[in-house]
Design an enzyme around this catalytic site. Sequence first.
Site, PDB file in Angstrom:
ATOM      1  N   ASP A 208       0.806  -1.219   0.000  1.00 43.44           N
ATOM      2  CA  ASP A 208       0.000   0.000   0.000  1.00 43.44           C
ATOM      3  C   ASP A 208       0.839   1.270   0.000  1.00 43.44           C
ATOM      4  OD1 ASP A 208      -2.637  -0.458  -0.454  1.00 43.44           O
ATOM      5  OD2 ASP A 208      -3.308  -0.250   1.622  1.00 43.44           O
TER       6      ASP A 208
ATOM      7  N   ASP B 276       0.784 -10.887   8.661  1.00 37.95           N
ATOM      8  CA  ASP B 276       1.218  -9.497   8.723  1.00 37.95           C
ATOM      9  C   ASP B 276       2.683  -9.408   8.317  1.00 37.95           C
ATOM     10  OD1 ASP B 276      -1.262  -8.661   9.487  1.00 37.95           O
ATOM     11  OD2 ASP B 276      -0.781  -8.390  11.615  1.00 37.95           O
TER      12      ASP B 276
ATOM     13  N   ASP C 156       5.256  -8.469   9.623  1.00 36.91           N
ATOM     14  CA  ASP C 156       6.308  -8.762  10.607  1.00 36.91           C
ATOM     15  C   ASP C 156       6.153 -10.155  11.208  1.00 36.91           C
ATOM     16  OD1 ASP C 156       4.003  -8.203  11.978  1.00 36.91           O
ATOM     17  OD2 ASP C 156       4.836  -6.592  13.210  1.00 36.91           O
TER      18      ASP C 156
ATOM     19  N   ASP D  91     -10.634  -8.495  11.049  1.00 29.50           N
ATOM     20  CA  ASP D  91     -10.527  -9.919  11.364  1.00 29.50           C
ATOM     21  C   ASP D  91     -11.699 -10.390  12.218  1.00 29.50           C
ATOM     22  OD1 ASP D  91      -9.685  -8.371  13.498  1.00 29.50           O
ATOM     23  OD2 ASP D  91      -7.626  -9.099  13.461  1.00 29.50           O
TER      24      ASP D  91
END
Length: 445
Positions: A156, A203, A205, A299
């Site tokens: 993004d 994600d 990380d 989520d």
Amino acid sequence: MVQYLVALAPTFLVAAFFLIFVQGWSRYQTWARTVTCAIVFAVAVRYLWWRLTDTVLPYPDDGLDFYWVWFLYGIELLAFFDITLFLIIMSRYVDRSAQADALASDFFRRPRQELPTVDVFIPTYNEPLDVLERTIIGALGLHYPGEKLKVYVLDDQRRDWLRRFCEEKGAIHVTRPDNAHAKAGNMNNGLTVSDGEFVAVFDADFVAHRNFLRRTLPFFTDPSIGIVQTPQHFFNRDPVQINLGLERSWPDEQRLFFDEMAASRDAWDISFCCGSCSITRRAALEAIGGFPTESITEDLLTTLTMLNKGYKTRYLNERLSIGLAAENLKGYFVQRQRWCQGGIQTLFVHNGPLRGPGLSLFQRIMFLPVSWLVQYFVRLAILIVPAMYFWTGYPPLFFTEAGDLVSHQLPVLVAYFLLMHWITPTRYLPVVSSAVGAFSTFRML
């Protein structure tokens, strides 16, 4: 002396129950959990009845202190409701590992060409290469046929250096013209350029273990399963652990949820997706129109929307990934504020626990953001009671005598602490956990 021994008798009985019986029971047995949680509930009800009849109703209606006493009792009732929901959840437990073993044996016996296709989504905005590289390489290294697996890096921030890195490693770099609806919008855009039968989300990380798909995919043999969630583990210490110097004696704050509560919620069929480290059936996503964008916690809302359509979430409590916890207090609070705000937002959307179709009354209650709405008000009240008394002279209750307080309040504290010690060993430290809650109270309120 005899008077104080009589007052301590209920506490001795509670302690004896835990030391003689509970300590010899397996905390993984549902019957043992149910009995123990029921005893703690009964002790709490006894305390609340005493509070009402002996310390609230007798208080004279002669000023503002009368309303203060009733207000504090109302706060205790809110805390009791929150704890009751916790006791109900924790009264069951399920371990899906044996089921995963059995399902995997049959699932991967099929010919290679019959295995389903899987897309891995890695949504990213501003993470640096040293963080993204681990995540991308880990996703590409999943133990699964290469022709059945595609890794999509959903960028993004539209970075050229990341596009070149993805081309070099064999991942697919995806951008969009705007950042509408943040992470949910980013993943919805990913759905338009991919076609895998299942979508795994990590994600930026988090690094997947190689066997992630081999442990999670077999659950989708059941057509009613929409999502399989796995726990989130971290290789760094969170800021609370570091600031208190408790890195070795107290686990990160999220272990209570991921190691204990999530598995218990699964036993009740009220498990929910936590975003990263999950895998979702594409057909279920298409049935709900993609990842919901009405809440910043897409989520949780994805889970609720799928429940509206009859799909379920499963939780596999195995360490199948590892990632980064919040590295400073700013990140710590941003993360928790997002969870809090997103949970409260679900109360106002058409597919949330209040208005969503297809939910049972039990599911509606268990998906209410009660803890977010209650815990910080309760903690604030606890903190201001002493100050209110010393500044104004307003007592928190109609005081009878110390023996009554010892006889009714102390058994509740002992019962709750012993329950937590048994049911969540090493995940809960009474003083430390309370300190962390107090630390968060003012910011979160």
